[in-house]
Design an enzyme around this catalytic site. Structure first.
Site, mmCIF file in Angstrom:
data_model
loop_
_atom_site.group_PDB
_atom_site.id
_atom_site.type_symbol
_atom_site.label_atom_id
_atom_site.label_comp_id
_atom_site.label_asym_id
_atom_site.label_seq_id
_atom_site.Cartn_x
_atom_site.Cartn_y
_atom_site.Cartn_z
ATOM 1 N N ARG A 264 29.905 27.864 44.869
ATOM 2 C CA ARG A 264 30.422 26.852 45.210
ATOM 3 C C ARG A 264 31.536 26.023 44.198
ATOM 4 N NH1 ARG A 264 26.701 21.489 44.149
ATOM 5 N NH2 ARG A 264 27.774 20.020 45.406
ATOM 6 N N ALA B 101 23.534 15.277 45.393
ATOM 7 C CA ALA B 101 24.267 14.185 46.020
ATOM 8 C C ALA B 101 23.265 13.000 46.187
ATOM 9 C CB ALA B 101 24.962 14.631 47.304
ATOM 10 N N ASN C 118 17.934 17.799 39.153
ATOM 11 C CA ASN C 118 19.197 17.609 39.440
ATOM 12 C C ASN C 118 19.006 17.229 41.005
ATOM 13 O OD1 ASN C 118 21.788 17.600 40.087
ATOM 14 N ND2 ASN C 118 22.392 19.714 39.063
ATOM 15 N N HIS D 214 22.977 16.670 35.367
ATOM 16 C CA HIS D 214 23.897 17.318 36.174
ATOM 17 C C HIS D 214 24.778 18.158 35.616
ATOM 18 C CE1 HIS D 214 23.123 14.050 38.895
ATOM 19 N NE2 HIS D 214 22.765 13.315 37.986
ATOM 20 N N GLU E 41 16.958 13.566 34.323
ATOM 21 C CA GLU E 41 18.066 13.725 35.288
ATOM 22 C C GLU E 41 19.154 14.719 34.640
ATOM 23 O OE1 GLU E 41 19.796 10.286 36.807
ATOM 24 O OE2 GLU E 41 21.346 11.272 37.677
ATOM 25 N N TYR F 62 31.454 23.949 38.938
ATOM 26 C CA TYR F 62 29.907 24.096 38.742
ATOM 27 C C TYR F 62 29.771 25.425 38.057
ATOM 28 C CZ TYR F 62 29.434 19.896 41.880
ATOM 29 O OH TYR F 62 29.529 18.801 42.219
ATOM 30 N N ARG G 254 34.215 11.740 37.400
ATOM 31 C CA ARG G 254 34.519 12.188 38.751
ATOM 32 C C ARG G 254 34.902 11.107 39.695
ATOM 33 N NH1 ARG G 254 30.752 16.845 40.652
ATOM 34 N NH2 ARG G 254 32.481 16.998 42.091
ATOM 35 N N PRO H 200 20.192 19.226 46.901
ATOM 36 C CA PRO H 200 20.927 19.843 48.084
ATOM 37 C C PRO H 200 22.151 20.458 47.426
ATOM 38 C CG PRO H 200 21.174 17.442 47.983
ATOM 39 C CD PRO H 200 20.108 17.667 47.024
ATOM 40 N N ASN H 201 22.576 21.765 48.025
ATOM 41 C CA ASN H 201 23.845 22.434 47.767
ATOM 42 C C ASN H 201 23.831 23.176 46.425
ATOM 43 O OD1 ASN H 201 25.214 21.911 50.112
ATOM 44 N ND2 ASN H 201 25.467 19.660 49.406
HETATM 45 C C1 DQA Z 1 25.811 17.156 40.528
HETATM 46 C C2 DQA Z 1 26.854 16.092 40.624
HETATM 47 C C3 DQA Z 1 26.689 15.433 42.112
HETATM 48 O O1 DQA Z 1 27.511 14.591 42.348
HETATM 49 C C4 DQA Z 1 26.909 16.518 43.243
HETATM 50 O O2 DQA Z 1 26.665 15.792 44.487
HETATM 51 C C5 DQA Z 1 25.884 17.703 43.171
HETATM 52 C C6 DQA Z 1 26.020 18.350 41.736
HETATM 53 C C7 DQA Z 1 26.068 18.067 39.289
HETATM 54 O O3 DQA Z 1 25.208 19.057 39.017
HETATM 55 O O4 DQA Z 1 27.074 17.933 38.469
HETATM 56 O O5 DQA Z 1 25.664 18.250 43.952
HETATM 57 O O6 DQA Z 1 24.653 16.757 40.691
#
Ligand code: DQA
Length: 149
Positions: free
Chosen positions: A22, A81, A78, A104, A102, A27, A111, A14-15
């Site tokens: 964003r 959240a 990835n 990020h 996984e 990011y 964080r 998501p996102n």
């Molecule tokens: C993320 C870190 C997560 O905490 C966050 O909710 C994201 C992006 C990252 O790529 O750093 O959406 O996965």
């Protein structure tokens, strides 16, 4: 494995469709399309196939993990959240028996407190966190090195 090439699935949660606009201080300014393009180029150089998919929906991500069985030899995910609370994604990754990494973009351990826990990490081969887009490239290299599957 058709054509003898390994095929990896890249799942963006998501996102991540908002990458490039964003919270760019966290990011970066590379868009998702640009990131996927660079990943495809690198995959070609490494001699593997890549499928990239983004969804804001947990169910879609689950379906793609299930759909990887018999098709993909590795998963880069990835979970966004969902990392911090999706037992369903964790169970799917644990259930398909496909090596997964996984990733990020940000260092989730540097964080907010709620981001410092991953429910996904215990069921994947490894986690790469904090290297921006490089996190994905490192994961790709790692999957290429796994040769028992
Ligand atoms: C993320 C870190 C997560 O905490 C966050 O909710 C994201 C992006 C990252 O790529 O750093 O959406 O996965």
């Amino acid at each position: 494995m058709d054509s003898g090439k390994k095929s990896f699935l890249v799942l963006h949660g998501p996102n991540l469709n908002l990458l490039g606009s964003r919270e760019i201080e966290i990011y970066g300014n590379l868009s998702l399309e640009e990131l996927n393009g660079l990943l495809h180029t690198e995959a070609e150089r490494l001699g593997v196939k890549l499928e990239c998919y983004q969804s804001n929906s947990e169910g879609d991500l689950l379906d793609h993990i299930h759909g990887a069985v018999g098709k993909n030899q590795g998963i880069i995910i990835n979970p966004g959240a969902f990392t911090h609370y999706s037992i369903a994604l964790r169970d799917a990754l644990a259930g398909v028996n496909i090596p997964a990494v996984e990733v990020h973009l940000s260092n989730i351990y540097a964080r907010e407190e709620f981001r410092r826990r991953s429910v996904i990490a215990p069921v994947v081969r490894g986690q790469i966190s904090g290297f921006g887009p490089q996190s994905y490239f490192l994961a790709l290299r790692a999957l290429c090195e796994i040769d028992e599957e």
